[in-house]
Design an enzyme around this catalytic site. Sequence first.
Site, short mmCIF file in Angstrom:
data_model
loop_
_atom_site.label_atom_id
_atom_site.label_comp_id
_atom_site.label_asym_id
_atom_site.label_seq_id
_atom_site.Cartn_x
_atom_site.Cartn_y
_atom_site.Cartn_z
N CYS A 1 26.43 -62.26 54.90
CA CYS A 1 27.81 -62.36 54.39
C CYS A 1 28.23 -61.05 53.75
O CYS A 1 29.02 -60.30 54.29
CB CYS A 1 27.91 -63.49 53.37
SG CYS A 1 27.91 -65.13 54.06
N GLU B 1 25.59 -59.46 51.52
CA GLU B 1 24.38 -59.07 50.81
C GLU B 1 24.03 -57.61 51.06
O GLU B 1 24.57 -56.97 51.97
CB GLU B 1 23.21 -59.96 51.22
CG GLU B 1 23.39 -61.43 50.92
CD GLU B 1 23.84 -62.25 52.11
OE1 GLU B 1 23.16 -63.23 52.45
OE2 GLU B 1 24.90 -61.91 52.69
#
Length: 795
Positions: free
Chosen positions: A439, A441
């Site tokens: 996502c 990270e």
Amino acid sequence: MQKTTSKKSYMERINRLKERVLEKYPEIDMENAVILTRGFQESEGEPHVVQKAYAIRKQCMEKSIPIWDDELIVGNSGSKQRGGLVCPDDCWSFIDREIDTINERQYDPFHLKEEDRELFLEVVKPYWKGRSINEKWEKQMPDVVRTLRDCGAIYIDRKCVRGWGELTPDYQMIIQEGVEGIEKRIEAVRETLDLSVPGDFEKMNYLRALSLVADGLRQLGKRYSAKAKEMAEAETDPKRKKELLDIAEVCDRVPEKPARTFREAIQSMYFLHICVFMEHEAPSYNPGCFDQYMYPYYKADLEAGRITEDEAQELLDCLWVKFSETCMLQDATTARYSAGYPMFQNLCVGGVDEDGMDAVNDLSYLVLQATMDVQMYQPSLSVKYNLARNPDKFLKKVVELMQMGTGFPAFHNDEAGIMMMMNKGVPLREAYHWNPCGCVETSLAGKQRCYTSYCDYNLGAVVEFALNDGKSRKYGRYAGARTGDPRNFGTFGQFLEAVKAQIRFMLKAVVEGNQVCTQIVRDMECPVASLTFKECIENASDYAWGGAKYSIGDGLDAIGVADLINSILAVKELVYDQKAFTMDTLCKALEAGFEGYEDVQAMCAHATKYGNDDDSANQIAKDMFNYIADYIESFQHPYGHYNGGILPVSGNTPFGMEVGALPSGRKAYVPLGDGISPNQGTDTNGMSAVLKSCSYIPHARFNQGTLLNQKLDPAFARGEKAVESLMGYLKSLCAMGIFHVQFNVVDPEELKDAQENPEDHSDLLIRVAGYTAYFTELGPETQGDIISRTTQTHI
């Protein structure tokens, strides 16, 4: 390669490729599971990691190798063009459990053909029953974790049902060295080992596993080369015949040998990419800093006259379509948390090089253009923007892509990302080269071992438990800490301590679960991914065993940020400061879901809200999330301290369905807030106020990433001076230390029409959370959550 290509002609090819993928309904692909199973049967008695490697090599030798019409970049992790792979050594049981429902389930249904059903029941299930990672986890899961999970307070099963994922191989290594270069590294380590030395026997076995998967990669390339030659012999169209012969020549060289050209470099990286998926089909295998490791090949080809800019663009566009073929096959519960078949293949451009200097190059712009051209949901394109180093020309191109409304790219503040990596213990020079993962990270290609999103914890449930003595309203079970009857909290400080006690209880429980899970997944070796982690080779230690250079504690991710802040504020203002009603009245209203207490709900809804640059809300945000970060970092993981993140995927929707009414005024069983965004419809002071509020969250301490969604009115986003305004907004975000933002540019009425008439909007892309999906493939609750987000009309 043809020496002249017009954009019109190559877009005709890309549109044909794209249409063929989009018209395919996702199917379960059982071929690899069958080959893997037979590979394990044939290698019984070998060490587990050798069995795994033997089975992967067998897949490379026996799997289908389709080459679709018009393709220039080839390779497929399975046998179907839009398929989900079954990885039974991770988890076979959910297929067994959902075998009669997976075609019709609400989130991410898959077509399961009868012949594949029979293969599963006759070959896969009989062998793997009792052997999978997920079964071990289900039997060994601590009771407190099971209770919290079953009451919707945490979601903790990802690693045991979806393989590793969330890692970035060192694609540059396979491109530069080829399989033969990596095999030389393996042999050099092997020569240092001595069977008479304790531990060296295990290392020898591990190096044998690496050699097996390396040879599998080589053989896969050779098989594609032979297939292309065979097809060329039967091809009557001279143009396509030439293309097939070019494919054969490229695949005969890579990935076995170092790439010499831009096309060879792309093909080599893609062969590695699909083999990593074959090993464990999991989300978030990330191509990383693509423009940096691919640029030397593009530049050399361009200077030598071997390629034109249009030809390079065509190759990139072809690759972009390939990224959209594989679909994430998840169990029904997990699919609720990340609906839309996302693969989270996070590819990024921009940022700085290893010296901290501007890394934007000509290829960076072609990558942005590829997403503009193709407009599919993969790869998940991200931008690292460095306020001090990257040029305005680059930022302008980024904004122009954002204005298209596809949800791309995700925008990351490079300096915040660097700080996050340093907070993980990575030195500055290496931290410069971080890449977005999954996502939002943070990762490091070929060097970081970390399950960045191991667990989601429900901050809405935290508030509910604090006001209900640890009991879930929905399930009527005690799941959290027993903090007592809230009617006895004489001060706001006592209430706040109850909230903190619930946070401590929940986080301690997930850490307990993670300690168990970390031991179990040591048996989930990944020799293909480890092949490009230099330290895994040098130490003869798999990624799963902590062999990477930086093995880092797993990520614990908060969902419901705004719900926590707004609920604390409402209790403080209405119960303790203004005494608008008593705690007893509030508890009764919450228990009733505000039915009969509409006046209480109205006061709660109008209390101070996060996202409007209010001092009291900002202070709560700062204090609570520093408290959470402190507590997370206090725990020791086998590979370092734990790390926090705030990235909901689409988990704010199912988590909300587990939580009753909250003091924020939120009604029962509706979505929680997503990421660090304000609650839907409560941010009324414009985008700048949202940024100021978000800046109070300690982003660098939540070093797995923080996520901010913004929905823009198309008239505003595409109006006069919009590019200039959005560029200024993004620069302000960076100056404030906020890590990430992403935009949807869409008319809410179009989204509502797509709900009602999905057949007319099959190509409508939307940014869900840390990923883009086709709106019509999302469940109705997730669609409703997106529609309800505030539509911003001014900075």
